[in-house]
Design a protein around this motif. Structure first.
Motif: not given
Length: 817
Positions: A792-803
């Motif tokens: 679940a924490v690893l999914l947060l790594t998507l925030l940077s590339p999505v931004r």
């Protein structure tokens, strides 16, 4: 050179965030490295100085069960000084109390007593400030002591500072008196003593001399109080644990720093190309970049070295229990040489991590560097897979062939396993992502299908997956071991069973404690008989660890019978723990002769079978003999008494009643929960250090994964722009990134769980090598829950590339193509 340094410092400052993370990672590694170098000596210093604050210049204590004279012992021809003590144990206000007699002048010369202790005469006594406060005693007050059914009156002439022997606190009042008075009360010669304290004149000769005394005075207990080597031996377990923490943290930090450096190099490709285009050679650019990373190491190493020294005293204090004595404030001075070694370690670590990436980047053509043409495609090399597989197989073979391994072997097999797994991760990721692609295509999930196809060939996804595998496998192994250690506390519950109160420090036979059954609320008492002093076997052979001789009538649930019943033991029959038997080459049917040093007797036993005593002792060093044999030949005094209490009884009141009835000086009455908590606290400090350091490494691992996502996006901006301009919307690109992250992390989690099982077994093998046999059980449910949380924490790594995808400018990205 000045211009180069200015350029390097400007680059470091320009990327403050990433520079801070690299320095932080190197600081953590260097801090633990410094602690590994300095903590053993710090522990010795603190223990020595704390003991010196109590015993002064005394090096050795020598005593026996009964009083003795100097002529009774063999002191050899060593040049020594000595003083002696006598004591009486009595009752003051119907509570246990002790008066210790010393030669006051000699004791002050040895610094065993502080200078404020007066020359005590007759019935004069002194007491420490702390105990005077605890028991509401004052100077000039008279106290009555009942000793051997007679009343004696003493006068407190001085309340003295908490120094020397008076710095010790006990659960009973302790007074200081002249030794002649104690000899008079005991009606013995003034040359008798209970304990002989010895100061060895030769510097560093205490250990050797204590061994001589032990070998030539068989009935006597000889203890080297402040010997450096003895203290080191007793703290070696801490050093091993800290070294293991350092290795595990460094492994994760290496992967993290590697990813952080890749993103810096990726962003600086155009600058490198510009330098190359105006005449800078590859060698010079390599030198500049390596020097820049050496600067990171210099900063992180210097900070980490200083922090390591700053924490040294605090960390050492966590591992030392002083039983009421104030721990010394003395700490080792900063050794400039060790700080330099720490800095060199950080510099070398940083350069080793980054050198390959730097050299590889500089091999690119100038055009690709200037226009930032970076390939995101990863090529799986067969020779890496072969080497990785060989390392994995070799590590497993060594681990399973060599049981109870040393720390160096454990470190070697762990590094081999993790390195091997990291090398085969790209191949496994490629093959498993193809499997996912086939499944997703059949399901008609086209975006997910494209994402799955991308995974096996994307450099940064593979790099991130490596970090996930390494971090997750190490974390799961740590969680499993720590959970097993926590479960070890359950073994204390198994030992105390359904009992409510635990009595320790017993000095009487069972019959004397049976009268406690008359107290209201006590329904049943069981006794545990264990002898654990120095024992050798078969004419002087030493056991791998001193055995615990246990006398039992029947089986208890903390000992598991394997092939012979405890109730069938008769005469000189015995059972031995199966692991302990194997380590000492003892087989069923063998006859062993046990030599008891303190008892000064030799007993012969025939091994009838084996047991599993993991719940009785984590070292699994138990030898079970019959209750009757134990009582007749070893001791009639139990080690513990376990008491059952009726429901609803006031436990605190009952504890006081037991103390009042028994009137024993060293008796300790605890509830079962208090007993278990005490055992837990004995290792809590070790685990806390373990968690803090590994926790920092884990946080850095997540940062590394996030940075890998950023690198991946940087390298794929043109790819994203082309896809966005031709066939995919930004929404579909976001979905593709989401599926890439989910599928890659699922595969990495699967590999990480498998690796963690193997790492757990290696750590278990290492702990067995330390004679710490914890019941390690890998819980797949715990692994599933923990992995789910990490996922679940690893999914947060998507925030940077999505931004970053939202801000993607198609024209700017493809205008040079």
């Amino acid at each position: 050179m000045k211009i180069v340094l200015k350029h390097i410092l400007r680059n470091i400052w320009a990327k403050k965030g990433r520079s801070f993370l690299i320095v932080l990672a190197l600081t953590v590694a260097t801090t633990v490295f410094t602690l590994n170098m300095t903590l053993p000596d710090e522990l010795v210093l603190k223990v020595q100085q704390t003991l010196r604050s109590v015993y002064g210049d005394v090096d050795i204590a020598m005593n026996t069960v009964d009083g003795f004279k100097l002529d009774d012992v063999d002191l050899g021809d060593e040049e020594i000084k000595y003083t002696k003590t006598l004591q009486i144990e009595g009752l003051m206000n119907d509570k246990p109390a002790i008066i210790q007699g010393l030669n006051i002048k000699e004791a002050k010369e040895f610094r065993m007593l502080n200078g404020d202790v007066p020359e005590l005469e007759g019935n004069q006594v002194a007491i420490s400030e702390r105990q005077a406060k605890d028991y509401d005693l004052k100077e000039g007050q008279n106290i009555n002591l009942v000793f051997e059914d007679k009343d004696y009156e003493f006068e407190i002439v001085k309340v003295v500072e908490n120094k020397g022997l008076n710095s010790m606190t006990n659960d009973y009042p302790q007074f200081i008196c002249n030794i002649e008075k104690i000899a008079e009360l005991r009606n013995i010669s003034s040359d008798m003593m209970d304990c002989l304290y010895i100061d060895v004149i030769e510097e560093g000769g205490a250990r050797e001399y204590s061994e001589y005394l032990g070998d030539n005075n068989k009935n006597y207990m000889v203890q080297a109080l402040t010997d450096e080597e003895s203290i080191k031996e007793s703290t070696v377990f801490i050093s091993y644990i800290l070294l293991m923490v350092f290795v595990m943290a460094t492994i994760m930090i290496m992967f993290v720093v590697s990813s952080l450096n890749k993103i810096i190099i990726a962003e600086r490709m155009p600058v490198i190309g510009t330098f190359r285009s105006i005449g800078a050679t590859k060698l010079k650019m390599n030198g500049i970049l390596i020097l820049e990373n050496a600067m990171y190491g210099l900063i992180g190493g210097l900070i980490g070295g200083l922090i390591g020294y700053k924490l040294n005293s605090t960390v050492a204090g966590l591992f030392i229990t002083t039983s009421g004595v104030n721990l010394t404030n003395e700490t080792s001075k900063i050794d400039v040489k060790l700080v330099i070694v720490g800095v060199l370690f950080a510099v070398l670590l940083q350069v080793v991590i980054t050198a390959k990436a730097i050299i590889k980047a500089n091999k690119k053509p100038v055009k690709d560097l200037i226009f930032d043409v970076q390939s995101s495609r990863y090529r799986v090399l067969k020779h890496r897979n072969i080497i990785g597989l060989i390392l994995i197989v070799a590590s497993l073979a060594i681990n399973y062939v060599l049981k109870d391994v040393s720390i160096l072997v454990t470190i070697a097999v762990m590094v081999m396993l993790i390195t091997g797994v990291a090398m085969v991760v790209p191949y496994l990721l490629q093959k498993l992502s193809r499997l996912f692609a086939i499944i997703l295509r059949k399901l008609g999930w086209q975006t997910a299908f494209v994402a799955s196809k991308n995974i096996g060939y994307n450099k940064m996804i593979i790099t991130s997956s490596r970090v996930v595998v390494v971090a997750l496998s190490l974390m799961l192994a740590i969680v499993t071991i720590s959970t097993s250690v926590t479960n070890l506390f359950q073994s204390f519950r198994i030992v105390v069973g359904d009992y409510d109160l635990i009595l320790q420090g017993l000095s009487k036979e069972e019959a004397d404690y049976d009268k406690l059954l008359e107290l209201e609320g006590i329904t049943h008492i069981d006794y545990m008989h264990v002898w654990g002093d120095e024992i050798t076997y078969n004419d002087g052979k030493e056991f791998s660890m001193s055995p615990m001789i246990t006398g039992m009538k029947k089986n208890h649930k903390y000992v598991k019978e394997l092939n012979y019943k405890i109730s069938d033991l008769k005469g000189n029959d015995a059972l031995i723990d199966e692991v302990f038997a194997q380590k000492n080459n003892i087989n069923v049917g063998d006859t062993i002769k046990l030599k008891f040093a303190v008892l000064n007797k030799e007993l012969e036993y025939t091994i009838k079978g084996t047991v599993n005593s993991a719940y009785l002792t984590t070292s699994r060093s138990a030898i079970i003999v019959s209750y009757d044999n134990y009582m007749e030949n070893i001791s009639k005094i139990p080690m513990q008494a376990h008491i059952e209490v009726k429901e609803g009884v006031d436990i605190d009141k009952l504890k006081e009643d037991i103390t009042d009835v028994m009137k024993e000086l060293y008796l300790e009455v605890q509830t079962a929960e208090e007993y278990i908590t005490e055992q837990e606290e004995s290792v809590a400090s070790v685990m806390s250090i373990f968690y803090v350091v590994i926790g920092l490494a884990v946080v850095l691992s997540f940062i590394g994964i996030i940075n890998n996502q950023v690198i991946s996006f940087i390298q794929r901006r043109k790819e994203m722009a082309v896809l966005n301009s031709t066939c995919m919307s930004k929404g579909q690109l976001k979905k593709m990134l989401f599926f890439e992250t989910v599928i890659a992390n699922l595969i990495a989690a699967f590999i990480g769980v498998i690796t963690s099982i193997l790492l757990t077994d290696m750590l278990d093998n290492f702990m067995c090598g330390l004679s710490l046999y914890v019941q390690v059980e890998y819980s797949f449910m715990t692994a599933f829950v923990f992995t789910g949380a990490i996922f679940a924490v690893l999914l947060l790594t998507l925030l940077s590339p999505v931004r970053r995808l939202k801000k993607l400018n198609i024209v700017n990205e493809i205008k040079y193509e």
